[in-house]
Design a protein around this motif. Sequence first.
Motif, PDB file in Angstrom:
ATOM      1  N   VAL A 368     -16.709  63.872  36.223  1.00 55.14           N
ATOM      2  CA  VAL A 368     -16.081  62.821  35.378  1.00 55.14           C
ATOM      3  C   VAL A 368     -16.290  62.893  33.089  1.00 55.14           C
ATOM      4  O   VAL A 368     -17.159  61.679  33.083  1.00 55.14           O
ATOM      5  N   ASP A 369     -16.234  64.054  32.934  1.00 57.18           N
ATOM      6  CA  ASP A 369     -16.665  64.352  31.403  1.00 57.18           C
ATOM      7  C   ASP A 369     -15.403  63.511  30.721  1.00 57.18           C
ATOM      8  O   ASP A 369     -13.943  63.947  31.291  1.00 57.18           O
ATOM      9  N   ARG A 370     -15.241  63.161  29.613  1.00 56.85           N
ATOM     10  CA  ARG A 370     -14.582  62.667  28.766  1.00 56.85           C
ATOM     11  C   ARG A 370     -13.526  64.054  28.478  1.00 56.85           C
ATOM     12  O   ARG A 370     -13.605  65.522  28.293  1.00 56.85           O
ATOM     13  N   ILE A 371     -12.341  64.003  28.473  1.00 54.14           N
ATOM     14  CA  ILE A 371     -11.244  65.276  28.151  1.00 54.14           C
ATOM     15  C   ILE A 371     -10.775  64.872  26.308  1.00 54.14           C
ATOM     16  O   ILE A 371     -11.013  63.626  26.417  1.00 54.14           O
ATOM     17  N   THR A 372     -10.735  65.999  25.762  1.00 56.06           N
ATOM     18  CA  THR A 372     -10.383  65.559  23.851  1.00 56.06           C
ATOM     19  C   THR A 372      -8.778  65.276  24.132  1.00 56.06           C
ATOM     20  O   THR A 372      -8.816  65.421  22.747  1.00 56.06           O
TER      21      THR A 372
END
Length: 526
Positions: A368-372
């Motif tokens: 669930v990491d943020r993507i940039t």
Amino acid sequence: MSLTDLPLELLTRLCEHLEPQEWGALRISCRQIYDKTLEAYTTRYFKRITLLLTYEGLERLEHVAASETIRGSVEEIWIIPNLFDHWANLDKASFTKVDFRIYLLKLGRHPTPEEHNEVQAELEALFAVYKATMAEHHAILEPPGLLGRLEKCLPRLENAVTLGLRSYETISLLNITRNADLTCLGLRELKSHFSFKNLPMFRQSVSYMPYSLVFSQLLNAIIKSSRKVQALHTCSHSFCGMKLEPFQLPESQYQSLLPLLKDLTTLHMCIRLKDHEQENFDEDTFKRLLNIMVTAAPILKILNFAQWSPIEELSPLYFKDVSRRIQFTQLQELHLHSIEVTVDSLEKFLRTAAPTLKRLSLRLVSLVDRITSASDLGPLTQDSRSWVTSMSTEVKNEMQGLWKRVFEFWADRLNPQYVELSILGYRGRSITLHDNLYMERGQRDAEPFSGVNPSSFYFDAEKANIPFNEWVTQLQIEMVHLPSFGGPYGTYVGGPRLPGTSEIQLHDLGQNLSRQVPAQLKVPVG
């Protein structure tokens, strides 16, 4: 030569071919046979006992605890929280509804009116027994129904150091026949009324409430009896989940429990937050349950851990907090199931386990990491057919790169004997793995894709022709659309649901799979 003259080993082997009742009858027929086979009999049938939550089951537990001959053999106590599984709350009309297609197959003709009436009368009598049995069961679920009996029995069962809950379908129990080593207290009476042939042939939703009610009473009984345990299980390997809402673990009880877990080497902690939006989330109780795992971590050898919410994405901050505080020193097996986690927190969680870890499995694990490279995609709440086409190449590459980081960390830090990877993804969106070295990973007869789930992969160091780090770093990751399929509980999109895929399960088989699903609660990520 008489039976009494046979060597003990041969006599024991012969007795093992008998059913428990037959072996018991033989033992009481002769004092010499009774004495010779006592240890083998009690070890086989009472080392591990399973308890049905009926009055007869509780009475049998008290008899075992009161028996000086048997009680010392009991090392494991498993409690089945649900009775009648998916059909625990049937009304009379549903219970007595007969599917006469079955009779057509059996009889080769239509049943006569007399046969119809006879069957209906039998089912109505059976329904009365069913209602009485369920009334007993519900009374036991509510404190102090089970707690009072456990308080009385546990002090006498001094060698019972493995305590827990397990899933076991009642219909499977009723179908057990000869040479079954499962000692299930309360099953004999249940079999006298019901069989797998005379029960309704349909299913309803599983009730997860009993798991919390029973586990709460089990922990209280551990505290009141000052029982030090070595293995504790909230459920079995089905990962059905202990529902959080009805669970009670006040601070005073929690502080009394922790010293009794100092010898804990095996923990199965499966927490199911809530099934409905209106249910309350008791964060304090949730954190206390997680703290049990953190407290026991230094001596744990086997850990099964799941934390999930079936209706909304769970904030990864909870796993991040646990991974920051947990310290393993002896962990050999780790099984993560239904987890939402960031790459960094997963690495922290595994770092102290790396030197001793021999077996690792991940199933239904979602990053669930943020993507940039794009705006936050959010949890998956729509038809899976647009998963791939709606994402840009940059977004897909970044999602794939997250799992690549995980595998590279494993290659650098882990040296496991066995690894299982099954149903991985990003915020509910499934990935599949391409394994060009699947013939070298220790399972030569395995295809690179297996069954309905193309994301299941195994590595077995004892059979593999390559080291683990070489195998895991060559895995290729792809975002894919998995087909929907029908099952006994409804239709699923993309197979079993990953965490964060709120309401993707569609219960009506004929329902339009492209229907809109309501937006879910947003939570902070990263």
